[in-house]
Design a protein around this motif. Structure first.
Motif, PDB file in Angstrom:
ATOM      1  N   PHE A 150       0.833  -1.200   0.000  1.00 63.07           N
ATOM      2  CA  PHE A 150       0.000   0.000   0.000  1.00 63.07           C
ATOM      3  C   PHE A 150       0.870   1.253   0.000  1.00 63.07           C
ATOM      4  N   THR A 166     -10.790  -7.778   5.782  1.00 61.00           N
ATOM      5  CA  THR A 166      -9.396  -7.724   6.211  1.00 61.00           C
ATOM      6  C   THR A 166      -8.486  -7.887   5.004  1.00 61.00           C
ATOM      7  N   GLY A 167      -7.354  -7.232   5.055  1.00 57.74           N
ATOM      8  CA  GLY A 167      -6.363  -7.345   3.998  1.00 57.74           C
ATOM      9  C   GLY A 167      -6.581  -6.427   2.828  1.00 57.74           C
ATOM     10  N   GLY A 168      -7.643  -5.668   2.838  1.00 54.02           N
ATOM     11  CA  GLY A 168      -7.943  -4.841   1.692  1.00 54.02           C
ATOM     12  C   GLY A 168      -7.506  -3.417   1.804  1.00 54.02           C
ATOM     13  N   GLY A 169      -6.697  -3.146   2.794  1.00 52.60           N
ATOM     14  CA  GLY A 169      -6.393  -1.740   3.042  1.00 52.60           C
ATOM     15  C   GLY A 169      -7.450  -1.188   3.970  1.00 52.60           C
ATOM     16  N   ALA A 170      -7.106  -0.192   4.710  1.00 47.23           N
ATOM     17  CA  ALA A 170      -8.025   0.343   5.702  1.00 47.23           C
ATOM     18  C   ALA A 170      -8.179   1.842   5.517  1.00 47.23           C
ATOM     19  N   PHE A 171      -9.263   2.354   6.054  1.00 49.24           N
ATOM     20  CA  PHE A 171      -9.524   3.785   6.043  1.00 49.24           C
ATOM     21  C   PHE A 171      -9.078   4.344   7.388  1.00 49.24           C
ATOM     22  N   PHE A 172      -8.270   5.387   7.332  1.00 51.01           N
ATOM     23  CA  PHE A 172      -7.701   5.944   8.549  1.00 51.01           C
ATOM     24  C   PHE A 172      -8.406   7.232   8.953  1.00 51.01           C
ATOM     25  N   PHE A 204      -2.277  -6.336  -4.628  1.00 46.87           N
ATOM     26  CA  PHE A 204      -2.493  -7.648  -4.042  1.00 46.87           C
ATOM     27  C   PHE A 204      -1.901  -8.727  -4.927  1.00 46.87           C
TER      28      PHE A 204
END
Lengths: 112, 113
Positions: free
Chosen positions: A34, B98-104, A51
């Protein structure tokens, strides 16, 4: 051990010039990669992620990144930088379901 | 749709006091993460909730830190008693998968004096 290295603490580029931010990682499993950006007073915003599949990924704001497994790198690029791109950029690595490991960040200054 | 919201945005407390940080994730996100960035260093993982359960708290520095997520909605992170080295920016993030990137969130800047 898992880790991310962003070797450039600070970069200055002229508006309109091209940009490349470096990121190297160490990860035991297949990595999810990322890039996040943090503008002053803002939270971390996801620019792009990798990914699997095509190793060149496109993100928002005209950014792209290329995954190179042989070099354990995931460098971020932009062909022409805008003044609004001045911010701090973070590379991160993770895997399905778990925590992210971040680099120390690269601060970008854009000069007119 | 509202993003991840953190309160307060800034907090200055004296050593030995207690501080509670709050995070409201994006509605419907089961995964909630806490991270911390000490000045000049990398952003480090503290813990991960899946709904109300702690999935991974391996990054919590010590027992002065207590995180809760009652009902699987918002989360709090309490530091008691605060020490000087606890100063930094505390980020909360949420994700649906999970694993998809997160919003911060925008982070809470904590200064212990």
């Amino acid at each position: 051990a898992q880790s991310v290295t962003q070797p450039d603490i600070h970069i200055t580029v002229s508006e309109g010039a091209s940009l490349e931010l470096r990121c190297n990682y160490s990860y035991g499993a297949t990595p999810y990669l990322f890039w996040y950006v943090q503008s002053p007073g803002q939270g971390l915003q996801l620019l792009l992620k990798y990914f699997s599949g095509d190793t060149l990924v496109q993100g928002i704001k005209g950014f792209e990144a290329e995954f190179k497994r042989s070099q354990s790198s995931f460098n971020l690029r932009k062909p022409s930088v805008h003044w609004s791109d001045a911010a701090e950029y973070f590379c991160a690595v993770g895997s399905h379901g778990n925590q992210f490991y971040f680099g120390t960040g690269t601060s970008l200054t854009v000069i007119p | 749709e509202a993003g991840v919201t953190q309160f307060p945005s800034h907090s200055v407390i004296e050593k030995g006091q207690t501080v509670t940080l709050r995070c409201d994730p994006i509605s419907g996100h089961d995964n909630l993460y806490w991270y911390r960035r000490v000045m000049g260093k990398e952003i480090k993982f503290l813990l991960h909730f899946v709904k109300e359960s702690k999935q991974d708290e391996s990054g919590m520095p010590n027992n002065r830190f207590l995180a809760e997520r009652t009902g699987g909605t918002y989360s709090t992170l309490k530091v008691q008693p605060a020490e000087l080295e606890d100063s930094g920016v505390y980020f909360c993030a949420s994700s649906q998968a999970t694993g998809g990137g997160a919003f911060f969130g925008q982070g809470t800047r904590l200064t212990v004096v």
